[in-house]
Design an enzyme around this catalytic site. Structure first.
Site, mmCIF file in Angstrom:
data_model
loop_
_atom_site.group_PDB
_atom_site.id
_atom_site.type_symbol
_atom_site.label_atom_id
_atom_site.label_comp_id
_atom_site.label_asym_id
_atom_site.label_seq_id
_atom_site.Cartn_x
_atom_site.Cartn_y
_atom_site.Cartn_z
ATOM 1 N N PHE A 232 0.877 -1.188 0.000
ATOM 2 C CA PHE A 232 0.000 0.000 0.000
ATOM 3 C C PHE A 232 0.912 1.235 0.000
ATOM 4 C CE2 PHE A 232 -2.204 -3.408 2.246
ATOM 5 C CZ PHE A 232 -3.358 -3.541 1.485
ATOM 6 N N ASP A 253 1.043 -1.511 -4.888
ATOM 7 C CA ASP A 253 -0.147 -0.661 -4.761
ATOM 8 C C ASP A 253 -1.095 -1.035 -5.892
ATOM 9 O OD1 ASP A 253 -0.661 2.231 -3.119
ATOM 10 O OD2 ASP A 253 -1.897 1.922 -4.896
ATOM 11 N N SER A 254 -2.391 -0.863 -5.640
ATOM 12 C CA SER A 254 -3.357 -1.219 -6.688
ATOM 13 C C SER A 254 -3.515 -0.108 -7.721
ATOM 14 C CB SER A 254 -4.723 -1.541 -6.070
ATOM 15 O OG SER A 254 -5.178 -0.404 -5.363
ATOM 16 N N ASP A 301 0.331 -0.388 5.190
ATOM 17 C CA ASP A 301 -0.380 0.872 5.455
ATOM 18 C C ASP A 301 -1.625 0.971 4.564
ATOM 19 O OD1 ASP A 301 -0.987 3.455 6.290
ATOM 20 O OD2 ASP A 301 0.445 4.405 4.924
ATOM 21 N N CYS A 341 -5.369 3.746 9.561
ATOM 22 C CA CYS A 341 -5.738 5.168 9.552
ATOM 23 C C CYS A 341 -7.240 5.343 9.721
ATOM 24 C CB CYS A 341 -5.227 5.861 8.296
ATOM 25 S SG CYS A 341 -5.852 5.122 6.793
HETATM 26 N N1 SAH Z 1 1.899 4.309 2.638
HETATM 27 C C1 SAH Z 1 1.510 5.485 1.914
HETATM 28 C C2 SAH Z 1 0.046 5.809 2.018
HETATM 29 C C3 SAH Z 1 -0.863 4.678 1.626
HETATM 30 S S1 SAH Z 1 -2.503 5.148 1.379
HETATM 31 C C4 SAH Z 1 2.317 6.665 2.439
HETATM 32 O O1 SAH Z 1 2.717 6.649 3.595
HETATM 33 O O2 SAH Z 1 2.530 7.631 1.706
HETATM 34 C C5 SAH Z 1 -3.190 3.650 0.855
HETATM 35 C C6 SAH Z 1 -2.765 3.172 -0.509
HETATM 36 O O3 SAH Z 1 -3.396 1.904 -0.728
HETATM 37 C C7 SAH Z 1 -3.183 4.038 -1.687
HETATM 38 O O4 SAH Z 1 -2.057 4.349 -2.452
HETATM 39 C C8 SAH Z 1 -4.141 3.165 -2.516
HETATM 40 O O5 SAH Z 1 -3.946 3.300 -3.917
HETATM 41 C C9 SAH Z 1 -3.751 1.797 -2.097
HETATM 42 N N2 SAH Z 1 -4.810 0.783 -2.145
HETATM 43 C C10 SAH Z 1 -6.119 0.905 -1.861
HETATM 44 N N3 SAH Z 1 -6.732 -0.297 -1.928
HETATM 45 C C11 SAH Z 1 -5.767 -1.194 -2.255
HETATM 46 C C12 SAH Z 1 -5.746 -2.593 -2.454
HETATM 47 N N4 SAH Z 1 -6.851 -3.326 -2.309
HETATM 48 N N5 SAH Z 1 -4.588 -3.174 -2.768
HETATM 49 C C13 SAH Z 1 -3.449 -2.444 -2.903
HETATM 50 N N6 SAH Z 1 -3.409 -1.132 -2.731
HETATM 51 C C14 SAH Z 1 -4.546 -0.504 -2.401
#
Ligand code: SAH
Length: 398
Positions: A232, A253-254, A301, A341
């Site tokens: 993530f 990330d997705s 995250d 979060c």
């Molecule tokens: N770690 C990052 C913030 C992450 S926010 C930082 O500190 O800057 C959450 C992230 O999860 C987003 O980028 C979103 O695109 C991604 N996301 C949401 N659903 C997801 C999923 N099912 N699988 C993978 N990524 C996902």
């Protein structure tokens, strides 16, 4: 009761508040009055400016009302004020002054809603070049002009990106919309803990970057060696912090655009040890487990799973499943940064989900630290609702 020019309010609408609990809470600095604490909200429109008074007509506080929201009144001041440009200028300047000794005020959250006595207003500054604004309540929406004018007064001609996309707006009955005021570039470069980080200013998630993880990312760096995983990742904040010390950093990330930014940001910092995977986080972790891949350091995250109370049981399950997988991927002695979060997922609930995940994975870990939102996202002791980001640093036994 429509008032199209809230910066010159004229006579404010008065509202009697006699609920004892609500009165007591307000006196401690709490900034919400719930709908069921008010006798009637008839005749008020979303965003109206109100003065709360006692049954005897004594002034209590002033703020905005949304008769269609469970959180009906948001208090902006316990003094009688008019929400004009000069009021907002004062509040924003105070927010800036508070942050000056704490963070780089060109790269931070300048205004954090209730924590800065500006409920509904959020503003980040990206690389000293763009102000990214969210107006999350009907009241904030109605006061948009004096608020933006105050920002312009303080920051001159910095372009403003309005990122009015948060889930809060739907609850408040507001449209989801983004718009640029001034010449907002597509991308901006930030500085964070000595790294260069490019973020999308127009099309990015939330306000464009997650400054709330600044301190946690710095701690993440300390544990990096061999193989690190940033699951993530968004634009790669955690992984970039590990890249100097690790042999390889894997970003998952997705969002295709987020993964592309991870790639760009690794290049920008002259790291060539990145692996970039666009995938669902659960799927990627499952595949790693199947492939017997392991990591020395993992950041987990995910986005907020519990956006409202009814999703809490589902959210608990999601945290459980994710963390069970991530723990299975830890090398002996390895470290997992696991975060939530979701404000509704309180620390004790989160701890329980993690404890269950540890038991189910059969991996023995100990907690070596707790993670919180960074100092530019301060928490009001009288309003626990201002605390939302929490996490644990878990270390696997050798
Ligand atoms: N770690 C990052 C913030 C992450 S926010 C930082 O500190 O800057 C959450 C992230 O999860 C987003 O980028 C979103 O695109 C991604 N996301 C949401 N659903 C997801 C999923 N099912 N699988 C993978 N990524 C996902």
């Amino acid at each position: 009761m429509k008032n199209d020019n809230p910066s010159q309010m004229g006579k404010p609408h008065t509202l009697i508040l006699s609920d004892k609990r609500a009165l007591r809470r307000i006196s401690t600095g709490f900034q919400w009055v719930y709908a069921n604490e008010l006798p009637s909200m008839k005749g008020f429109e979303s965003g109206d400016w109100v003065e709360l008074v006692t049954g005897q007509g004594e002034f209590i506080a002033c703020g905005t009302i949304n008769p269609h929201s469970l959180i009906a009144v948001r208090v902006l001041s316990r003094q009688r004020v008019s929400p004009d440009t000069s009021f907002f200028r004062q509040r924003i300047k105070a927010a800036l002054l508070f942050r000056k000794p704490l963070v780089d005020t060109k790269n931070c959250r300048l205004v954090f809603s209730e924590a800065d006595s500006l409920p509904g207003f959020v503003t980040d500054i990206l690389g000293g070049r763009v102000l990214s604004v969210q107006l999350n309540t009907a009241g904030a929406e109605r006061l948009k002009e004096p608020y933006l004018e105050a920002l312009r007064n303080i920051f001159g001609n910095l372009p403003v990106m309005l990122k009015n996309e948060s889930a809060f707006r739907e609850i408040e009955g507001l449209n989801i919309e983004t718009s640029a005021e001034g010449n907002v570039p597509d991308e901006v470069e930030l500085a964070e803990n000595g790294l260069r980080i490019r973020v999308p200013a127009k099309e990015g998630q939330k306000t464009g970057y997650y400054f709330d993880q600044r301190d946690n990312k710095r701690r993440f760096r300390e544990f990096a060696r061999d193989d690190a995983l940033d699951c993530f990742s968004y634009v790669g904040g955690f992984g970039l912090h590990a890249a100097e010390r690790a042999n390889r950093v894997t970003f998952v990330d997705s969002s295709a655009s987020a993964v592309e930014f991870c790639r760009k940001n690794m290049e920008l910092n002259q790291f060539d040890n990145g692996e970039f995977i666009r995938s669902d986080g659960f799927d990627a972790l499952n595949i790693f487990v199947d492939e017997n891949r392991t990591f020395d350091l993992i950041s987990l995250d995910p986005p907020a799973f519990a956006k409202s109370r009814k999703f809490l049981p589902k959210a608990e399950k999601a945290y459980f499943r994710l963390n069970r997988l991530a723990l299975q991927l830890l090398k002996p002695g390895g470290v997992l940064f696991t975060m939530s979060c979701s404000r509704l997922m309180e620390a004790s609930l989160f701890d329980t989900a993690i404890a269950r995940a540890a038991t189910a994975s059969g991996i023995s870990v100990r907690v070596i630290g707790r993670l919180h939102q960074a100092t530019d996202h301060p928490i009001l002791p009288s309003m626990r609702e201002t605390e939302y980001l929490k996490g644990l640093i878990l270390k696997r036994e050798n």
